[in-house]
Each structure stands twice: as C-alpha cells, then as structure tokens.
Design an enzyme around this catalytic site. Structure first.
Site, PDB file in Angstrom:
ATOM      1  N   ASP A  60      35.052  40.346  21.643  1.00 51.65           N
ATOM      2  CA  ASP A  60      35.068  39.547  22.858  1.00 51.65           C
ATOM      3  C   ASP A  60      35.654  38.189  22.501  1.00 51.65           C
ATOM      4  O   ASP A  60      35.385  37.657  21.417  1.00 51.65           O
ATOM      5  CB  ASP A  60      33.661  39.405  23.454  1.00 51.65           C
ATOM      6  CG  ASP A  60      33.716  39.070  24.942  1.00 51.65           C
ATOM      7  OD1 ASP A  60      34.659  39.515  25.626  1.00 51.65           O
ATOM      8  OD2 ASP A  60      32.824  38.357  25.435  1.00 51.65           O
ATOM      9  N   THR A  61      36.466  37.649  23.404  1.00 50.96           N
ATOM     10  CA  THR A  61      37.176  36.404  23.124  1.00 50.96           C
ATOM     11  C   THR A  61      37.015  35.439  24.277  1.00 50.96           C
ATOM     12  O   THR A  61      36.946  35.859  25.433  1.00 50.96           O
ATOM     13  CB  THR A  61      38.688  36.700  22.934  1.00 50.96           C
ATOM     14  OG1 THR A  61      38.857  37.497  21.776  1.00 50.96           O
ATOM     15  CG2 THR A  61      39.487  35.416  22.762  1.00 50.96           C
TER      16      THR A  61
ATOM     17  N   PHE B  73      49.888  36.516  26.630  1.00 49.14           N
ATOM     18  CA  PHE B  73      49.119  36.827  27.838  1.00 49.14           C
ATOM     19  C   PHE B  73      48.045  35.748  28.031  1.00 49.14           C
ATOM     20  O   PHE B  73      47.930  34.818  27.230  1.00 49.14           O
ATOM     21  CB  PHE B  73      48.482  38.221  27.736  1.00 49.14           C
ATOM     22  CG  PHE B  73      47.360  38.286  26.726  1.00 49.14           C
ATOM     23  CD1 PHE B  73      47.630  38.361  25.378  1.00 49.14           C
ATOM     24  CD2 PHE B  73      46.032  38.248  27.140  1.00 49.14           C
ATOM     25  CE1 PHE B  73      46.596  38.402  24.449  1.00 49.14           C
ATOM     26  CE2 PHE B  73      44.986  38.300  26.223  1.00 49.14           C
ATOM     27  CZ  PHE B  73      45.273  38.376  24.869  1.00 49.14           C
TER      28      PHE B  73
ATOM     29  N   LYS C  59      52.127  34.233  16.379  1.00 46.82           N
ATOM     30  CA  LYS C  59      50.775  34.151  16.941  1.00 46.82           C
ATOM     31  C   LYS C  59      49.826  35.125  16.243  1.00 46.82           C
ATOM     32  O   LYS C  59      48.707  34.767  15.882  1.00 46.82           O
ATOM     33  CB  LYS C  59      50.813  34.439  18.455  1.00 46.82           C
ATOM     34  CG  LYS C  59      49.436  34.394  19.086  1.00 46.82           C
ATOM     35  CD  LYS C  59      49.391  34.921  20.504  1.00 46.82           C
ATOM     36  CE  LYS C  59      47.957  35.208  20.908  1.00 46.82           C
ATOM     37  NZ  LYS C  59      47.806  35.888  22.190  1.00 46.82           N
TER      38      LYS C  59
HETATM   39  P1  IMP Z   1      39.091  39.612  25.767  1.00 48.25           P
HETATM   40  O1  IMP Z   1      37.651  39.490  25.393  1.00 48.25           O
HETATM   41  O2  IMP Z   1      39.977  39.844  24.589  1.00 48.25           O
HETATM   42  O3  IMP Z   1      39.327  40.587  26.891  1.00 48.25           O
HETATM   43  O4  IMP Z   1      39.533  38.198  26.330  1.00 48.25           O
HETATM   44  C1  IMP Z   1      38.943  37.605  27.476  1.00 48.25           C
HETATM   45  C2  IMP Z   1      39.931  36.651  28.122  1.00 48.25           C
HETATM   46  O5  IMP Z   1      40.224  35.565  27.238  1.00 48.25           O
HETATM   47  C3  IMP Z   1      41.284  37.276  28.445  1.00 48.25           C
HETATM   48  O6  IMP Z   1      41.277  37.880  29.708  1.00 48.25           O
HETATM   49  C4  IMP Z   1      42.192  36.063  28.425  1.00 48.25           C
HETATM   50  O7  IMP Z   1      42.119  35.370  29.648  1.00 48.25           O
HETATM   51  C5  IMP Z   1      41.593  35.205  27.341  1.00 48.25           C
HETATM   52  N1  IMP Z   1      42.234  35.481  26.039  1.00 48.25           N
HETATM   53  C6  IMP Z   1      41.746  36.260  25.046  1.00 48.25           C
HETATM   54  N2  IMP Z   1      42.583  36.282  23.999  1.00 48.25           N
HETATM   55  C7  IMP Z   1      43.632  35.493  24.358  1.00 48.25           C
HETATM   56  C8  IMP Z   1      44.840  35.130  23.686  1.00 48.25           C
HETATM   57  O8  IMP Z   1      45.133  35.528  22.549  1.00 48.25           O
HETATM   58  N3  IMP Z   1      45.658  34.312  24.367  1.00 48.25           N
HETATM   59  C9  IMP Z   1      45.381  33.837  25.616  1.00 48.25           C
HETATM   60  N4  IMP Z   1      44.295  34.167  26.289  1.00 48.25           N
HETATM   61  C10 IMP Z   1      43.407  34.984  25.654  1.00 48.25           C
END
Ligand code: IMP
Length: 193
Positions: A68-69, A148, A171
């Site tokens: 999760d990010t 993205f 990146k």
């Molecule tokens: P996820 O947990 O990887 O789905 O990330 C959650 C949200 O964080 C994504 O929908 C993006 O809006 C943002 N996000 C995650 N990783 C990145 C990245 O590498 N670049 C830009 N936005 C990111």
C-alpha cells in the site's frame, strides 16, 4: 517456491518480477483465481497492506505479500496518505486528486512531501513489514507525461525533474516502491533457501 502478490496491477507485477529476477515465482490474484474485492478499510498503510495479505492467507492458504502506498505532505499533516487514491472523491481520478492537492497547497511555501510504500509479507505463518520512502517536494503546476497518480507534481530530492518528466526507468530505480521491494527481496533471499 510460489508467492502470491496481492495485486492485479500488471505494471506492479512486471516491476517486481524484474527486481526479483527469478528469486521466487510470483503469482497474481488472477492466477490463483481470486477475483474478490479485497477490503482495504484500515486507516494506515501498514493496516491496509496487512489486511490484504491476511485475506489471501485466510481464504487461499498461501504465502503472500501486499503493498500500500501513499503521498504524505508535511504541511497537510501527512495527508492524503492512506487516502491518496481517492483524495478528491471515490472515483480514483488522478487529475482531480492533483488539482485538489494544488488547491490545498496554493498559499503554502512548505512543499515538502514523501511517497511511502509499505509491503506486508506473510511467510510460514509469520508477518513482516518492509517500508520504502522517497522525500521530495510538490511543484506548483503539473509537469511531464509519464508515470501515473501524482507523478507530475512530485520532484524527488536531488533531482530537478518530476517523476513524470524523468520517465519510468529512472523512477523505478529510486522510488518508494522500488526501495520497499528491494528490502523484501533481500529478506527473501536470506530466508527462503
Ligand atoms: P497504491 O497503494 O499503490 O494503489 O497507491 C495508492 C495511490 O497512491 C495511487 O492511486 C496513486 O494515487 C498514489 N501513488 C502510489 N504510487 C505512486 C507513484 O509511484 N506515483 C504517483 N502516485 C502514486
């Protein structure tokens, strides 16, 4: 040995397979026939990553990991954080999310932010967490066409281009996700053989 990566995002799968370089077989949710809408209802990145990994372990009995990010902006007390995907509403619309962030920071001089990724691994009945962080600043306008999410707004420290201007090759070497994946890979190479 097989490890499930609890994602259906092909880009993430390709990226991780490249970094792991055949260390272990990585399979996606589709490959284990999981088409469930896995809940992500925790209020931290750690909580969400663990929730997804535990779901796979409980329902499919397989070792797995999940990520999760979030983008954490200092002057906004680490918002949007765990809500990054739906900052402007439930639609997962990156343009709207970026516009909202620019609006929130309109009169702010402190532009410091960081991307943070947490990976939760369940291996042989034990849980592990790995974290990757990249610090940077939020621009005053969108720049660049690759990547993205918030990429057009984020300039990593010691670079002048946004993530969206530098392109995925650079990146993916320095990113929050790459750093977390490298920690996971190092751990696995020391623990599964
Ligand atoms: P996820 O947990 O990887 O789905 O990330 C959650 C949200 O964080 C994504 O929908 C993006 O809006 C943002 N996000 C995650 N990783 C990145 C990245 O590498 N670049 C830009 N936005 C990111």
């Amino acid at each position: 040995m097989k490890l499930v990566f609890a994602t259906n995002n092909q880009h993430k799968l390709d990226e991780i397979k490249k970094i792991m370089n055949g260390l272990t077989e990585i399979v996606s949710l589709a490959e284990i026939n999981c088409h469930d809408d896995i809940p992500e209802t925790a209020d931290t990145l750690e909580g969400n990553a663990l929730q997804k990994a535990r779901y796979i372990k409980e329902h499919f009995g397989l070792d797995c990991f999940a990520d999760d990010t979030g983008l954490e902006v200092e002057v906004l007390h680490n918002a949007p954080g765990v809500f990054s995907a739906r900052y402007a509403g439930p639609g997962h619309d990156s343009e709207a999310n970026m516009n909202k962030l620019l609006q929130e920071l309109q009169d702010k001089d402190n532009r410091k932010a960081r991307f943070r990724t947490v990976i939760a691994l369940i291996l042989n009945g034990k849980e592990y967490l790995f974290e990757g962080i990249i610090n940077g600043t939020i621009t005053r306008e969108k720049r660049g066409g690759s990547g993205f999410g918030y990429d057009p707004l984020f300039v990593p420290d010691n670079y002048s281009q946004t993530f969206a201007e530098m392109g995925n090759d650079i990146k993916n070497q320095i990113s929050h996700r790459a750093q977390a994946v490298k920690k996971l890979t190092t751990f696995l190479s020391n623990n599964i053989f």
